[in-house]
Each structure stands twice: as structure tokens, then as C-alpha cells.
Design a protein around this motif. Sequence first.
Motif, PDB file in Angstrom:
ATOM      1  N   SER A 155       8.964  -1.919  -1.883  1.00 50.61           N
ATOM      2  CA  SER A 155       9.445  -2.254  -0.537  1.00 50.61           C
ATOM      3  C   SER A 155       9.371  -1.012   0.344  1.00 50.61           C
ATOM      4  N   LYS A 156       9.439  -1.220   1.652  1.00 49.13           N
ATOM      5  CA  LYS A 156       9.390  -0.087   2.596  1.00 49.13           C
ATOM      6  C   LYS A 156      10.569   0.839   2.387  1.00 49.13           C
ATOM      7  N   GLY A 157      11.737   0.245   2.102  1.00 52.19           N
ATOM      8  CA  GLY A 157      12.927   1.051   1.858  1.00 52.19           C
ATOM      9  C   GLY A 157      12.765   1.971   0.657  1.00 52.19           C
ATOM     10  N   VAL A 158      12.131   1.476  -0.398  1.00 52.17           N
ATOM     11  CA  VAL A 158      11.881   2.291  -1.594  1.00 52.17           C
ATOM     12  C   VAL A 158      10.924   3.429  -1.263  1.00 52.17           C
ATOM     13  N   GLN A 159       9.901   3.138  -0.447  1.00 54.10           N
ATOM     14  CA  GLN A 159       8.940   4.178  -0.057  1.00 54.10           C
ATOM     15  C   GLN A 159       9.614   5.257   0.793  1.00 54.10           C
ATOM     16  N   GLU A 160      10.389   4.837   1.773  1.00 53.09           N
ATOM     17  CA  GLU A 160      11.089   5.812   2.637  1.00 53.09           C
ATOM     18  C   GLU A 160      12.023   6.684   1.805  1.00 53.09           C
ATOM     19  N   ASP A 161      12.724   6.046   0.858  1.00 55.84           N
ATOM     20  CA  ASP A 161      13.658   6.782   0.002  1.00 55.84           C
ATOM     21  C   ASP A 161      12.915   7.821  -0.841  1.00 55.84           C
ATOM     22  N   LEU A 162      11.783   7.433  -1.420  1.00 55.01           N
ATOM     23  CA  LEU A 162      11.027   8.366  -2.268  1.00 55.01           C
ATOM     24  C   LEU A 162      10.590   9.588  -1.463  1.00 55.01           C
ATOM     25  N   ILE A 163      10.063   9.350  -0.255  1.00 50.49           N
ATOM     26  CA  ILE A 163       9.599  10.468   0.585  1.00 50.49           C
ATOM     27  C   ILE A 163      10.779  11.343   1.018  1.00 50.49           C
ATOM     28  N   ASN A 164      11.890  10.712   1.409  1.00 50.57           N
ATOM     29  CA  ASN A 164      13.077  11.477   1.834  1.00 50.57           C
ATOM     30  C   ASN A 164      13.658  12.297   0.684  1.00 50.57           C
ATOM     31  N   TYR A 165      13.607  11.733  -0.512  1.00 47.77           N
ATOM     32  CA  TYR A 165      14.245  12.360  -1.677  1.00 47.77           C
ATOM     33  C   TYR A 165      13.361  13.438  -2.312  1.00 47.77           C
ATOM     34  N   LEU A 166      12.068  13.132  -2.480  1.00 48.69           N
ATOM     35  CA  LEU A 166      11.178  14.048  -3.206  1.00 48.69           C
ATOM     36  C   LEU A 166      10.153  14.742  -2.321  1.00 48.69           C
ATOM     37  N   GLY A 167       9.973  14.245  -1.091  1.00 48.63           N
ATOM     38  CA  GLY A 167       8.977  14.822  -0.199  1.00 48.63           C
ATOM     39  C   GLY A 167       7.674  14.029  -0.234  1.00 48.63           C
ATOM     40  N   ASP A 168       6.747  14.432   0.605  1.00 49.61           N
ATOM     41  CA  ASP A 168       5.451  13.746   0.707  1.00 49.61           C
ATOM     42  C   ASP A 168       4.525  14.350  -0.355  1.00 49.61           C
ATOM     43  N   ILE A 169       4.748  13.945  -1.624  1.00 50.76           N
ATOM     44  CA  ILE A 169       4.160  14.681  -2.755  1.00 50.76           C
ATOM     45  C   ILE A 169       2.899  14.038  -3.334  1.00 50.76           C
ATOM     46  N   THR A 170       2.583  12.826  -2.911  1.00 52.53           N
ATOM     47  CA  THR A 170       1.490  12.084  -3.550  1.00 52.53           C
ATOM     48  C   THR A 170       1.042  10.962  -2.628  1.00 52.53           C
ATOM     49  N   PRO A 171      -0.180  10.427  -2.774  1.00 54.37           N
ATOM     50  CA  PRO A 171      -0.536   9.230  -2.012  1.00 54.37           C
ATOM     51  C   PRO A 171       0.463   8.104  -2.330  1.00 54.37           C
ATOM     52  N   ILE A 172       0.916   7.406  -1.310  1.00 56.49           N
ATOM     53  CA  ILE A 172       1.991   6.421  -1.499  1.00 56.49           C
ATOM     54  C   ILE A 172       1.783   5.252  -0.548  1.00 56.49           C
ATOM     55  N   THR A 173       2.134   4.052  -1.015  1.00 53.90           N
ATOM     56  CA  THR A 173       2.070   2.872  -0.155  1.00 53.90           C
ATOM     57  C   THR A 173       3.148   1.894  -0.582  1.00 53.90           C
ATOM     58  N   THR A 174       3.358   0.858   0.242  1.00 52.20           N
ATOM     59  CA  THR A 174       4.269  -0.232  -0.114  1.00 52.20           C
ATOM     60  C   THR A 174       3.454  -1.489  -0.372  1.00 52.20           C
ATOM     61  N   ILE A 175       3.658  -2.091  -1.527  1.00 51.92           N
ATOM     62  CA  ILE A 175       3.120  -3.423  -1.826  1.00 51.92           C
ATOM     63  C   ILE A 175       4.261  -4.229  -2.444  1.00 51.92           C
ATOM     64  N   ASN A 176       4.661  -5.292  -1.762  1.00 51.65           N
ATOM     65  CA  ASN A 176       5.782  -6.097  -2.258  1.00 51.65           C
ATOM     66  C   ASN A 176       5.435  -6.770  -3.587  1.00 51.65           C
ATOM     67  N   ASN A 177       6.480  -7.111  -4.332  1.00 50.50           N
ATOM     68  CA  ASN A 177       6.288  -7.742  -5.638  1.00 50.50           C
ATOM     69  C   ASN A 177       5.629  -9.113  -5.515  1.00 50.50           C
ATOM     70  N   PRO A 178       4.841  -9.481  -6.541  1.00 52.32           N
ATOM     71  CA  PRO A 178       4.202 -10.799  -6.518  1.00 52.32           C
ATOM     72  C   PRO A 178       5.175 -11.916  -6.891  1.00 52.32           C
ATOM     73  N   ILE A 179       4.965 -13.062  -6.297  1.00 49.16           N
ATOM     74  CA  ILE A 179       5.780 -14.249  -6.578  1.00 49.16           C
ATOM     75  C   ILE A 179       4.838 -15.408  -6.888  1.00 49.16           C
ATOM     76  N   ASP A 180       4.927 -15.935  -8.105  1.00 45.65           N
ATOM     77  CA  ASP A 180       4.047 -17.045  -8.503  1.00 45.65           C
ATOM     78  C   ASP A 180       4.687 -18.372  -8.079  1.00 45.65           C
ATOM     79  N   LYS A 181       4.435 -18.751  -6.841  1.00 41.86           N
ATOM     80  CA  LYS A 181       5.079 -19.931  -6.236  1.00 41.86           C
ATOM     81  C   LYS A 181       4.824 -21.206  -7.047  1.00 41.86           C
ATOM     82  N   VAL A 182       3.585 -21.404  -7.480  1.00 38.19           N
ATOM     83  CA  VAL A 182       3.231 -22.628  -8.225  1.00 38.19           C
ATOM     84  C   VAL A 182       4.014 -22.696  -9.533  1.00 38.19           C
ATOM     85  N   ALA A 183       4.056 -21.574 -10.254  1.00 40.73           N
ATOM     86  CA  ALA A 183       4.782 -21.543 -11.535  1.00 40.73           C
ATOM     87  C   ALA A 183       6.280 -21.761 -11.321  1.00 40.73           C
TER      88      ALA A 183
END
Length: 360
Positions: A155-183
Amino acid sequence: MNQHKKIALLVINCLQGGGAERVVLTLGQGFHELGYEVHVLRFKPLIEYDLNSNLNYHILKFKPYKLIPGSQRRDKIFAHAVDKYILKEIGSPDIILSNLDRADSIMSNSEMPNIMYVIHTTLSLSHQANQTSESHKLKQKLINRYSKHPCICVSKGVQEDLINYLGDITPITTINNPIDKVAIEKMAEAFVPDYQNYIVHIGSFKEAKRHDILLKAYAQTDMSLQLLILGKGKLKREIEALIIELGLEGKAILVGFHDNAFPYVKNASFEILTSNREGFPLVIAEALAIGIPVISTDCQSGPGEMLPAKNLMLTDDIHSIKEKLSQAMKDPNQFKSDFDDSLLPIKVAKKYLEFMDSHK
């Protein structure tokens, strides 16, 4: 094993009843739908989910390595064993996704290419207990670990937290968790619960889920709907005691852990989440997938990215939760929200590959 297929490997400590564990299985299905041969490697045998038969499962037990003195030395030696096992039993994966602390610690010592970390939670909060004289050492350890490979945050919140806590240390992005709607829709039809006219809450019995605040807020409503609580965990006795203390017997009911909780969600009037921290709460997206209204605390990451502002409550605030609960009990449909199709497993898996390709 088909040598012509690309290989995706997902690494996690075990498959025991948590959200990240379920994400691994769902994301694996997404890669399978893209034509990948999908493997799941875990370090403990524990399983609490029905395993997707489209995926291949492996165990390399960490327990014997616990006898090796020194955590860093131990992780390095085990990582070497992991690499040997992968090359011998799986092949050369085109993408390796490390999930949660134990796997991240091991895979940071791996020599394999194409590794990415999946960050499921706000690291600063999950390591909060360690904010002592050791906190600087811990932070440096995490910086060393997570700077080695790109990070995908749920989530965006997790990404912001990682950067705030550890710094801009690595390539980083937000991709939300998958949800298998049919299943999920299919699983939701498995049975009809023995309850009617109820609110549902799903979550492990741990402090961050704030069952205590949920129960205190619920006790201040007219309790016109029963409250079903699904889950298990170390705080169960305290929750049972609080139900008795607040006189909620017969109103707030602990239903236990269910590997398929979806029939309880489908037949609920609405779902509630009262956590004070989350990564990307699957229970919200899953309820939306089967058309059930949801109200949630607006914790640092997750809920505010899925729900409109009117569905959100202040964290750790009994009055705010009581007010929203009362509104939802009178008219649950005012809190209905749409499911986001970009969360389907195949679409999420594609985003993982696009991010990896852009950072090779």
C-alpha cells in the motif's frame, strides 16, 4: 518440470493463517494465469489454507540451522543451502519474491538473481517494540537488508513508512495485494452460517487489531445486530474476559478461525475493521469483492486507499467507532463501495513483472 516455461518463486516462512500467507497463494495463481511455472518455498511445514493445486510446494526446514550460533552467520549458511536447493529442485527463477521478516532476512544473504522483497506491513510500527538503545542497530540492520533488492509495498502507506523510516535506499513501488474475486465468490457459497442479522469482524487476536476498542464501542450501541468475531491468537482469553466484563454474552460471539470465512462475510449486514495498523487489509478488499459494506478505522495504510472517507473512523477512538457502528446498524447500504478490478491476480502479477523489468 517444463523447461520452456518461465519460473516464479515465492518465498515465505510458512503458510499458517495470516494475510501475507494468503497473498502468496493468490499471487502465485496470478503468475500461473500468465503461464509461469509457480513454486512456493517455505521454511516451516505449518499450513492452514487449502493449497492451490496450480502451484508447486517446497519445504526446506530452518529449524536444524537454529543450532548454529550467531543470527547473521546462521542466516548466511541457511541462505547458501536455500540457493543450492532452488537450483537443484526448481531451476533458475525469472522472479523471486521474498515475503515477511524471516524470508527477507534469509534472502538478503542469497546469491540468486531477480529477487524482490514484498513489504506487507509498516516496518516502523512492526519494529516499534525495539525502539530502545538497540533501535539504531536494528535500523542499520534493516537498511542493510532492504537496500540489497527492490521493494514492492502493498500500500502507499507502507511505501511512505519505509522511505520515512529507512530512507530512499532502493528502487521501490506500491502494488496492492491481489484479490481472486471469482474464487472468493465461489467460496462464499460453501455454506450458510447459523446466524442472521450480524456484523462481522475478521482478524487475529493480537494487539494491533484492537478488539478491546471494538467491544467497548459496540457495548455503547443499541446492539441491534450481533457481532461475530472470527479469528484466533494469543489475546483470546483477554477478549473472552472483556466480553463477560461488558455483559456482551450472546451479543458478541467468538466464532473461531475458519480457513473459509467468506460465507460469514457474504451473509453479514456489514464488516468492521478496528486496527490501529495494517499493511493492506485483505478483509476489506475481499468484502468489497462480494458486495458487502465495510467500515474501518483510518489507520496509517490500507483502508483509506480502498474506502471513501465516510466509511472511515478514527483509530483508537471508542466514540468515533461507536458513532459509525450505530449509523451502519441503522443503514448498512450507505457504506457500500465498489471493488477495484485492478486487484485481480493476473493484473497484479503483470505489475510485478513490469516493475522488475524496469529495474534489471
